[in-house]
Design a protein around this motif. Structure first.
Motif, PDB file in Angstrom:
ATOM      1  N   ARG A 222      58.089  40.513   4.545  1.00  0.00           N
ATOM      2  CA  ARG A 222      57.548  40.101   3.247  1.00  0.00           C
ATOM      3  C   ARG A 222      56.268  40.879   2.925  1.00  0.00           C
ATOM      4  NH1 ARG A 222      59.047  34.851   4.985  1.00  0.00           N
ATOM      5  NH2 ARG A 222      56.884  34.351   5.553  1.00  0.00           N
ATOM      6  N   GLY A 223      55.408  41.036   3.930  1.00  0.00           N
ATOM      7  CA  GLY A 223      54.194  41.818   3.720  1.00  0.00           C
ATOM      8  C   GLY A 223      54.502  43.269   3.406  1.00  0.00           C
ATOM      9  N   GLU A 224      55.458  43.834   4.129  1.00  0.00           N
ATOM     10  CA  GLU A 224      55.882  45.212   3.864  1.00  0.00           C
ATOM     11  C   GLU A 224      56.378  45.353   2.427  1.00  0.00           C
ATOM     12  OE1 GLU A 224      59.673  48.050   4.982  1.00  0.00           O
ATOM     13  OE2 GLU A 224      59.117  46.443   6.370  1.00  0.00           O
ATOM     14  N   ALA A 225      57.155  44.368   1.964  1.00  0.00           N
ATOM     15  CA  ALA A 225      57.683  44.416   0.597  1.00  0.00           C
ATOM     16  C   ALA A 225      56.562  44.375  -0.430  1.00  0.00           C
ATOM     17  CB  ALA A 225      58.657  43.258   0.377  1.00  0.00           C
ATOM     18  N   VAL A 226      55.519  43.591  -0.159  1.00  0.00           N
ATOM     19  CA  VAL A 226      54.366  43.532  -1.063  1.00  0.00           C
ATOM     20  C   VAL A 226      53.717  44.907  -1.178  1.00  0.00           C
ATOM     21  CG1 VAL A 226      52.029  42.617  -1.336  1.00  0.00           C
ATOM     22  CG2 VAL A 226      53.904  41.085  -0.700  1.00  0.00           C
ATOM     23  N   VAL A 227      53.545  45.579  -0.041  1.00  0.00           N
ATOM     24  CA  VAL A 227      52.937  46.911  -0.049  1.00  0.00           C
ATOM     25  C   VAL A 227      53.824  47.900  -0.795  1.00  0.00           C
ATOM     26  CG1 VAL A 227      52.139  48.819   1.402  1.00  0.00           C
ATOM     27  CG2 VAL A 227      51.678  46.454   2.091  1.00  0.00           C
ATOM     28  N   ARG A 228      55.124  47.843  -0.562  1.00  0.00           N
ATOM     29  CA  ARG A 228      56.045  48.772  -1.232  1.00  0.00           C
ATOM     30  C   ARG A 228      56.036  48.577  -2.745  1.00  0.00           C
ATOM     31  NH1 ARG A 228      59.104  51.725   2.171  1.00  0.00           N
ATOM     32  NH2 ARG A 228      59.384  50.948   4.309  1.00  0.00           N
ATOM     33  N   ARG A 229      55.930  47.340  -3.196  1.00  0.00           N
ATOM     34  CA  ARG A 229      55.899  47.092  -4.645  1.00  0.00           C
ATOM     35  C   ARG A 229      54.615  47.615  -5.281  1.00  0.00           C
ATOM     36  NH1 ARG A 229      58.175  41.985  -3.198  1.00  0.00           N
ATOM     37  NH2 ARG A 229      56.110  41.006  -3.319  1.00  0.00           N
ATOM     38  N   SER A 230      53.550  47.646  -4.508  1.00  0.00           N
ATOM     39  CA  SER A 230      52.244  48.015  -5.066  1.00  0.00           C
ATOM     40  C   SER A 230      51.959  49.509  -5.005  1.00  0.00           C
ATOM     41  CB  SER A 230      51.128  47.261  -4.333  1.00  0.00           C
ATOM     42  OG  SER A 230      51.272  45.864  -4.481  1.00  0.00           O
ATOM     43  N   PHE A 231      52.518  50.202  -4.010  1.00  0.00           N
ATOM     44  CA  PHE A 231      52.134  51.594  -3.758  1.00  0.00           C
ATOM     45  C   PHE A 231      53.345  52.515  -3.816  1.00  0.00           C
ATOM     46  CE2 PHE A 231      48.905  48.942  -1.907  1.00  0.00           C
ATOM     47  CZ  PHE A 231      47.724  49.577  -2.265  1.00  0.00           C
ATOM     48  N   SER A 232      53.174  53.612  -4.544  1.00  0.00           N
ATOM     49  CA  SER A 232      54.256  54.591  -4.688  1.00  0.00           C
ATOM     50  C   SER A 232      54.360  55.522  -3.495  1.00  0.00           C
ATOM     51  CB  SER A 232      54.037  55.421  -5.958  1.00  0.00           C
ATOM     52  OG  SER A 232      54.042  54.600  -7.104  1.00  0.00           O
ATOM     53  N   LEU A 233      53.270  55.678  -2.751  1.00  0.00           N
ATOM     54  CA  LEU A 233      53.268  56.606  -1.618  1.00  0.00           C
ATOM     55  C   LEU A 233      52.311  56.098  -0.553  1.00  0.00           C
ATOM     56  CD1 LEU A 233      54.147  59.385  -0.427  1.00  0.00           C
ATOM     57  CD2 LEU A 233      52.180  60.390  -1.619  1.00  0.00           C
ATOM     58  N   ILE A 234      52.785  56.076   0.690  1.00  0.00           N
ATOM     59  CA  ILE A 234      51.941  55.754   1.839  1.00  0.00           C
ATOM     60  C   ILE A 234      51.888  56.984   2.738  1.00  0.00           C
ATOM     61  CG2 ILE A 234      51.601  54.290   3.862  1.00  0.00           C
ATOM     62  CD1 ILE A 234      51.183  52.775   1.290  1.00  0.00           C
ATOM     63  N   LEU A 235      50.699  57.540   2.895  1.00  0.00           N
ATOM     64  CA  LEU A 235      50.496  58.712   3.740  1.00  0.00           C
ATOM     65  C   LEU A 235      50.336  58.279   5.195  1.00  0.00           C
ATOM     66  CD1 LEU A 235      47.867  60.559   1.501  1.00  0.00           C
ATOM     67  CD2 LEU A 235      50.367  60.598   1.320  1.00  0.00           C
ATOM     68  N   ILE A 236      50.536  59.237   6.106  1.00  0.00           N
ATOM     69  CA  ILE A 236      50.400  58.981   7.539  1.00  0.00           C
ATOM     70  C   ILE A 236      49.297  59.883   8.086  1.00  0.00           C
ATOM     71  CG2 ILE A 236      51.548  58.927   9.778  1.00  0.00           C
ATOM     72  CD1 ILE A 236      52.761  56.938   7.871  1.00  0.00           C
ATOM     73  N   SER A 237      48.284  59.285   8.672  1.00  0.00           N
ATOM     74  CA  SER A 237      47.131  60.039   9.158  1.00  0.00           C
ATOM     75  C   SER A 237      47.521  61.106  10.169  1.00  0.00           C
ATOM     76  CB  SER A 237      46.119  59.068   9.782  1.00  0.00           C
ATOM     77  OG  SER A 237      45.045  59.752  10.362  1.00  0.00           O
ATOM     78  N   GLU A 238      48.450  60.773  11.078  1.00  0.00           N
ATOM     79  CA  GLU A 238      48.845  61.721  12.126  1.00  0.00           C
ATOM     80  C   GLU A 238      49.541  62.954  11.567  1.00  0.00           C
ATOM     81  OE1 GLU A 238      48.052  57.955  14.207  1.00  0.00           O
ATOM     82  OE2 GLU A 238      49.139  58.458  12.371  1.00  0.00           O
ATOM     83  N   TYR A 239      50.037  62.877  10.348  1.00  0.00           N
ATOM     84  CA  TYR A 239      50.712  64.010   9.699  1.00  0.00           C
ATOM     85  C   TYR A 239      49.981  64.305   8.391  1.00  0.00           C
ATOM     86  CZ  TYR A 239      54.018  62.234  13.078  1.00  0.00           C
ATOM     87  OH  TYR A 239      54.580  61.770  14.238  1.00  0.00           O
ATOM     88  N   PHE A 240      48.708  64.619   8.541  1.00  0.00           N
ATOM     89  CA  PHE A 240      47.841  64.710   7.374  1.00  0.00           C
ATOM     90  C   PHE A 240      48.255  65.842   6.437  1.00  0.00           C
ATOM     91  CE2 PHE A 240      44.029  65.792   4.989  1.00  0.00           C
ATOM     92  CZ  PHE A 240      43.592  64.544   4.583  1.00  0.00           C
TER      93      PHE A 240
END
Length: 458
Positions: A222-240
């Motif tokens: 449910r928390g993951e779904a909230v983030v997905r609805r709010s953000f179009s892109l999630i970057l990954i620090s390890e693959y900057f």
């Protein structure tokens, strides 16, 4: 035969991309090393990187951008990219009254300087620390705003957070070292104490969710779904670098706009103060930290998978080419801009307070020193790339909300001295960089260095 033909075409395409990258690298490096010793190199003599980068295609430049600046995730470097882009184009920033938007409380719109009601002022870029609250953010940012954020492996994040927040998070402060804390977190952790949010599920907390919830898969999804609805892109620090390529295509920005130096890097193997304990962890302790930060770990695994799905859609060969161009350009710009062959240095060596990074915790935060032989235009372009986030925020604040000058205080002679560039880079005045340490707060992020390249989670 058709498959063989397609395979040959694929190889030819990859070869062409690699050839273009190599040719571009040679062109850039030739400019640097063929320069006369009497003339300092200039950024403005470099060819445009976008002439050789794979085309963006039909897209429109995005100038309404909201970045959720998470803690200890290389987010200060991302914020520098946004600051530079907005400053160079005269965009309006949604800036906090201090240095963050009331963190660790949930964001409210009235924390934005100059806010006069829902969308009464058109702000283009928002990116300082907050605990996310989309309903309130939407009162500030335009309807077509692009939302993105960045996350990091919770184990690496815990290592960085422990070093930086040791003195302010009670759970960290009471433990002898990170290994001691990881072995039995509940021995030290009290959810009622202020600033203990730094010690558990910090990503989950920054996204505005309840970081003390007991883990269950339905809750995590449910928390993951909230983030997905709010953000179009999630970057990954390890693959900057790969993240920057995806970001620049999502925003339709030129590749030069996302070239950056790593800001607020920790000095490897060095700590400040007398906190004691060790930061190195066994595999068992790392696993315990993943379990302790189970909600963050769920986010990381899920969005890591999504990230590599986006890379596959983008094209692996295409991604490799753009990453190579990005790294080549970064290396060239480091040679042009920086002393010490582009290596970060201890803050104590940096005489100019306008570019000296803020120090906190038990680790030393490194900065950069500019070459003293830069022409004026190159100096200011390089300065934007290394200016620490606190000073940069103050600089933008002073431009966006200028204070009237007092003629009796700032006479013509003083103004002339300010406008005339001094002979040495470290002596150049930068307006709007006075730091009020009382307003820094405990949530200020000084980002740790990027983690090494890893095999992607699948």
């Amino acid at each position: 035969m058709r498959r063989l033909g397609c395979h040959r075409i694929g190889l030819l395409w990859k070869g062409l991309l690699l050839f273009l990258a190599a040719a571009f690298a040679g062109q850039l490096l030739g400019i640097i090393f063929n320069k006369s010793a009497e003339r300092p190199p200039s950024l403005f003599s470099l060819p445009s990187m976008d002439s050789l980068a794979p085309p963006l295609g039909l897209c429109q430049v995005r100038t309404h951008v909201m970045f959720l600046k998470t803690h200890k995730t290389a987010s200060s470097t991302v914020l520098n990219v946004l600051y530079r882009f907005g400053e160079e184009r005269g965009l309006q920033f949604a800036l906090p009254l201090g240095y963050q938007f009331g963190y660790p409380m949930h964001f409210i719109a009235h924390r934005v300087k100059g806010y006069r009601g829902p969308r009464a002022v058109e702000f283009s870029i928002m990116g300082n620390h907050m605990r996310f609250n989309k309903v309130e953010v939407e009162k500030v940012m335009p309807a077509d705003t692009f939302y993105f954020s960045i996350i990091r492996d919770p184990v690496a994040l815990a290592e960085s957070s422990y070093g930086y927040y040791k003195a302010v998070a009670p759970a960290f402060k009471r433990s002898k070292g990170l290994a001691d804390f990881a072995s039995d977190p509940w021995r030290y952790y009290d959810p009622r104490l202020r600033n203990n949010h730094y010690a558990r599920n910090l990503l989950w907390f920054d996204f505005g969710l309840d970081h003390n919830s007991n883990f269950s898969l339905p809750l995590a999804k449910r928390g993951e779904a909230v983030v997905r609805r709010s953000f179009s892109l999630i970057l990954i620090s390890e693959y900057f670098d790969e993240s920057m390529v995806l970001l620049r295509h999502a925003l339709c920005w030129p590749l030069d706009a996302v070239v950056s130096f790593s800001l607020n890097a920790r000095q490897a193997g060095a700590s400040r103060g007398s906190f004691g304990g060790r930061l190195t962890l066994t595999e068992e302790q790392k696993q315990k930290l993943r379990e302790w930060n189970a909600l963050d770990w769920h986010l990381y695994v899920s969005f890591n998978r999504t990230f590599w799905e986006k890379v596959e859609l983008f094209g692996k060969a295409r991604m490799d080419t753009e990453v190579a161009l990005l790294r080549t350009r970064r290396g060239v710009m480091a040679r042009i801009c920086l002393q010490d062959d582009g290596r970060p240095v201890e803050a104590s060596r940096i005489q100019d307070k306008a570019i000296r990074p803020f120090q906190s915790g038990m680790v030393k935060i490194l900065g950069y020193m500019l070459r003293s032989d830069l022409d004026n235009a190159t100096y200011h372009a390089c300065l934007r790339m290394i200016r620490p986030e606190i000073q940069y925020k103050d600089f933008l604040d002073a431009k966006q909300f200028p204070r009237p000058l007092q003629p009796s205080v700032l006479g013509a002679g003083s103004l002339r001295r300010e406008l005339q560039p001094p002979r040495r880079a470290e002596q150049r005045p930068v307006r709007g960089t006075r730091i009020d340490l009382d307003r820094l707060g405990l949530g200020l992020n000084q980002t740790a260095p990027l983690a090494g390249r890893k095999r992607p989670l699948r």
